[in-house]
Design an enzyme around this catalytic site. Structure first.
Site, mmCIF file in Angstrom:
data_model
loop_
_atom_site.group_PDB
_atom_site.id
_atom_site.type_symbol
_atom_site.label_atom_id
_atom_site.label_comp_id
_atom_site.label_asym_id
_atom_site.label_seq_id
_atom_site.Cartn_x
_atom_site.Cartn_y
_atom_site.Cartn_z
ATOM 1 N N CYS A 6 3.916 8.034 6.480
ATOM 2 C CA CYS A 6 4.256 9.277 5.768
ATOM 3 C C CYS A 6 5.268 10.073 6.597
ATOM 4 C CB CYS A 6 3.008 10.111 5.485
ATOM 5 S SG CYS A 6 2.010 9.528 4.088
ATOM 6 N N ASN A 86 -0.935 -6.984 4.756
ATOM 7 C CA ASN A 86 -2.218 -7.158 5.437
ATOM 8 C C ASN A 86 -3.165 -6.053 4.994
ATOM 9 O OD1 ASN A 86 -1.278 -9.362 7.024
ATOM 10 N ND2 ASN A 86 -0.228 -7.910 8.365
ATOM 11 N N GLY A 92 -5.549 -7.981 10.143
ATOM 12 C CA GLY A 92 -4.718 -7.424 11.216
ATOM 13 C C GLY A 92 -3.921 -6.201 10.811
ATOM 14 N N HIS A 99 1.841 -1.222 2.962
ATOM 15 C CA HIS A 99 3.210 -1.695 3.214
ATOM 16 C C HIS A 99 3.295 -3.186 2.986
ATOM 17 C CE1 HIS A 99 0.957 -1.764 7.015
ATOM 18 N NE2 HIS A 99 1.645 -2.858 7.313
ATOM 19 N N HIS A 101 5.546 -6.507 4.160
ATOM 20 C CA HIS A 101 6.514 -7.075 5.094
ATOM 21 C C HIS A 101 7.413 -8.035 4.309
ATOM 22 C CE1 HIS A 101 4.092 -6.091 8.838
ATOM 23 N NE2 HIS A 101 3.132 -6.053 7.936
HETATM 24 P P1 5GP Z 1 0.506 -4.274 9.872
HETATM 25 O O1 5GP Z 1 0.071 -4.909 11.174
HETATM 26 O O2 5GP Z 1 -0.298 -3.018 9.599
HETATM 27 O O3 5GP Z 1 0.529 -5.216 8.711
HETATM 28 O O4 5GP Z 1 2.018 -3.865 10.085
HETATM 29 C C1 5GP Z 1 2.421 -2.695 10.692
HETATM 30 C C2 5GP Z 1 3.848 -2.906 11.107
HETATM 31 O O5 5GP Z 1 4.420 -1.662 11.398
HETATM 32 C C3 5GP Z 1 4.005 -3.783 12.366
HETATM 33 O O6 5GP Z 1 4.794 -4.934 12.057
HETATM 34 C C4 5GP Z 1 4.694 -2.842 13.359
HETATM 35 O O7 5GP Z 1 5.653 -3.496 14.173
HETATM 36 C C5 5GP Z 1 5.317 -1.805 12.465
HETATM 37 N N1 5GP Z 1 5.447 -0.495 13.083
HETATM 38 C C6 5GP Z 1 4.482 0.172 13.789
HETATM 39 N N2 5GP Z 1 4.943 1.373 14.193
HETATM 40 C C7 5GP Z 1 6.230 1.468 13.738
HETATM 41 C C8 5GP Z 1 7.225 2.477 13.862
HETATM 42 O O8 5GP Z 1 7.038 3.548 14.440
HETATM 43 N N3 5GP Z 1 8.430 2.216 13.266
HETATM 44 C C9 5GP Z 1 8.681 1.040 12.607
HETATM 45 N N4 5GP Z 1 9.903 0.884 12.084
HETATM 46 N N5 5GP Z 1 7.756 0.072 12.481
HETATM 47 C C10 5GP Z 1 6.546 0.275 13.039
HETATM 48 ZN ZN ZN Z 2 0.889 7.624 4.648
#
Ligand code: 5GP
Ligand code: ZN
Length: 113
Positions: A6, A86, A92, A99, A101
């Site tokens: 956010c 995820n 994970g 979000h 990827h």
């Molecule tokens: P998840 O593990 O929740 O599926 O993915 C979270 C993703 O957010 C990870 O791939 C991580 O590298 C990315 N991420 C975490 N903090 C930040 C940030 O401050 N900026 C950006 N651009 N990506 C982030």
């Molecule tokens: Zn949010």
């Protein structure tokens, strides 16, 4: 509510924007796992896939539309790519703002689990 994505959407935390419209924001992952690693997020806060309902699921279709458009623009639509979300601890998930990827630009690991 204190939510990293956010804050990124609001511009309070900097990010490398790839795409934006009324309902979604897309930006480069800070720790890329592939040459193309973009995160596509709904602007409205949802914590994970668990929050998707009949009322708000339209944004998910839109996210896939944006994924296809970005894949084309980023040159990976023909070579191939993966869209992953995820959900929860076992998957994970580390950021609890829904979000997706968008990963590509190399031969991706084929393991699904
Ligand atoms: P998840 O593990 O929740 O599926 O993915 C979270 C993703 O957010 C990870 O791939 C991580 O590298 C990315 N991420 C975490 N903090 C930040 C940030 O401050 N900026 C950006 N651009 N990506 C982030
Ligand atoms: Zn949010």
């Amino acid at each position: 509510m204190d939510c990293l994505f956010c804050s990124i959407i609001k511009g309070d935390i900097p990010s490398t924007k790839v795409y934006e419209d009324e309902t979604v924001y897309a930006f480069k992952d800070i720790n890329p796992m592939a040459p193309v690693h973009v995160l596509i997020v709904p602007k409205k806060h949802l914590s994970s896939i668990n929050d998707v309902t009949q009322e708000n699921s339209g944004v998910i279709a839109h996210i896939y539309e944006v994924a296809a458009k970005l894949a084309k623009e980023l040159g990976i639509s023909e070579s191939g790519y993966r869209v992953v979300s995820n959900c929860g601890a076992d998957a994970g998930q580390t950021v609890f703002h829904l979000h997706f990827h968008l990963l590509g630009g190399k031969k991706l690991n084929v393991t699904m689990c």
